[in-house]
Design an enzyme around this catalytic site. Structure first.
Site, mmCIF file in Angstrom:
data_model
loop_
_atom_site.group_PDB
_atom_site.id
_atom_site.type_symbol
_atom_site.label_atom_id
_atom_site.label_comp_id
_atom_site.label_asym_id
_atom_site.label_seq_id
_atom_site.Cartn_x
_atom_site.Cartn_y
_atom_site.Cartn_z
ATOM 1 N N ASP A 83 -11.350 9.390 -18.550
ATOM 2 C CA ASP A 83 -11.588 9.113 -17.128
ATOM 3 C C ASP A 83 -10.241 8.856 -16.433
ATOM 4 O O ASP A 83 -9.425 8.071 -16.929
ATOM 5 C CB ASP A 83 -12.487 7.859 -17.046
ATOM 6 C CG ASP A 83 -13.021 7.611 -15.649
ATOM 7 O OD1 ASP A 83 -13.127 8.562 -14.866
ATOM 8 O OD2 ASP A 83 -13.354 6.437 -15.364
ATOM 9 N N ASP A 262 -19.553 2.518 -14.007
ATOM 10 C CA ASP A 262 -18.870 1.499 -14.799
ATOM 11 C C ASP A 262 -19.311 0.100 -14.345
ATOM 12 O O ASP A 262 -19.815 -0.710 -15.126
ATOM 13 C CB ASP A 262 -17.344 1.665 -14.634
ATOM 14 C CG ASP A 262 -16.563 0.746 -15.551
ATOM 15 O OD1 ASP A 262 -17.183 -0.080 -16.252
ATOM 16 O OD2 ASP A 262 -15.319 0.831 -15.568
#
Ligand code: G3H
Ligand code: 13P
Ligand code: ZN
Length: 335
Positions: A83, A262
């Site tokens: 990411d 997240d």
């Protein structure tokens, strides 16, 4: 082993009109929770690690935990994704570790703060594609910048994706997936008041590049009930606000095939741990609070998999190796 290139998951999602959740991980409990949810709901999944996560886990630990997830769940297709890679070197390192997918966030310079020019973004993205594609590894890029600053990732300035630039960017890079900026930001404080999102921009971009998977970052919904648990047990998160799940669902038919989450996981974990600490202050075995945290995350992710429409699709995915992916790129004239 059930590790697949992310492109396989995204192409299936585009075809099937659903989005694959990409869940950030830093430790064993998070990985186990996501896999328990995926296994329960028969869902393909993207497990992603930020640079911060790789550093925190000393790289090798997280890599082996992801491999363990694949070994334990042979029927669940998993993409192991970097990411917000900030440079070719970072992406190379992830690929060497065995990641099947990388994001090069060329919307920002290597400091992950300063916005780049369009040409700078193109150059770094192309360099990553030149390295990744002959290895069958998927590449996600980003055009436009998100609005939030979290742990040093983000310019702090929203710069919405320009559809003309998106078309040119995809034509010149042939990237697998494009993250678009539509007004979301990382973290738990996305909006001061009501959410404002440029959802029509997704529709316009999709109409011009219908075969490219679009990615929504900053897509946690910051559910009120999870924030309430955190605050009830001694937390302090006033005015936390996220992206309504209905807003995300409304753009899934317009090419959004990957949705990054997240913050919601962090909230679920933190609320569960705080509850144990406050209700049973005599406990000191980490399993007594990490266990409930893992359970809370499993519940959250299971629901996301249903909400994003990903649940039930695991069996439809062709388990594809990186070598087979290389052949796919060759056949398509992309290599
Ligand atoms: O990009 C943002 C993700 O939430 C990862 O956050 O850099 O704190 O690991 P992190
Ligand atoms: P959230 O902070 O909304 O969960 O976004 C996460 C993300 O975009 C990771 O890249
Ligand atoms: Zn992000």
């Amino acid at each position: 082993m059930a590790l697949v290139p992310m492109r396989i998951l995204l192409d299936a999602a585009l075809k099937g009109t659903y989005a694959v959740g990409a869940y950030n991980v830093n430790n064993m409990e998070q990985i186990q929770a996501i896999m328990a949810a995926a296994s329960r709901t028969k869902t393909p999944v993207i497990i992603q690690a930020s640079r911060g996560a790789l550093k925190y886990s000393n790289f090798t630990y997280l890599k082996h935990l992801m491999d363990a997830a694949a070994e334990e769940n042979p029927d669940i297709p998993i993409a192991m994704h970097l990411d917000h890679g900030n440079s070719l070197d970072t992406c190379k390192k992830a690929i060497e570790l065995g990641f099947t997918s990388v994001m090069i966030d060329g919307s920002l310079k290597e400091d992950s703060k300063t916005p780049t020019t369009f040409e700078e973004n193109l150059d770094v993205t192309k360099s990553v594609i030149d390295y990744a594609r002959p290895r069958g590894v998927t590449v996600e890029a980003e055009l436009g910048t998100l609005g939030g600053i979290e742990d040093g990732v983000g310019s702090g300035r929203i710069n919405l994706t320009d559809p003309d630039q998106a078309v040119e960017f995809v034509e010149r890079t042939k990237v697998d997936a494009l993250a678009v900026a539509i007004g979301t930001s990382h973290g738990a404080y996305k909006f001061k008041e009501e959410p404002k999102l440029a959802l029509n921009l997704v529709k316009e971009i999709h109409s011009r590049i219908p075969e490219t998977a679009l990615v929504m970052h900053g897509s946690s919904s910051v559910p009120e009930d999870l924030v309430a648990i955190v605050n009830k047990y001694g937390g302090k998160m006033p005015n936390a606000r996220g992206v309504p799940i209905s807003a995300i669902q409304s753009v899934i038919p317009y090419g959004v095939a990957k949705v990054n989450i997240d913050t919601d996981g962090r909230l679920a974990i933190t609320g569960a741990i705080r509850k144990v600490f406050i209700e049973t202050p005599e406990k000191f075995d980490p399993r007594d609070y990490l266990g409930p945290a893992r359970t809370a995350l499993t519940e959250l992710v299971s629901q996301k998999m249903v909400d994003l429409g990903t649940a039930g699709h695991a069996g439809e995915i062709q388990m594809t190796s990186l070598d087979e992916m290389k052949a796919f790129y060759m056949n398509k004239g992309l290599l």
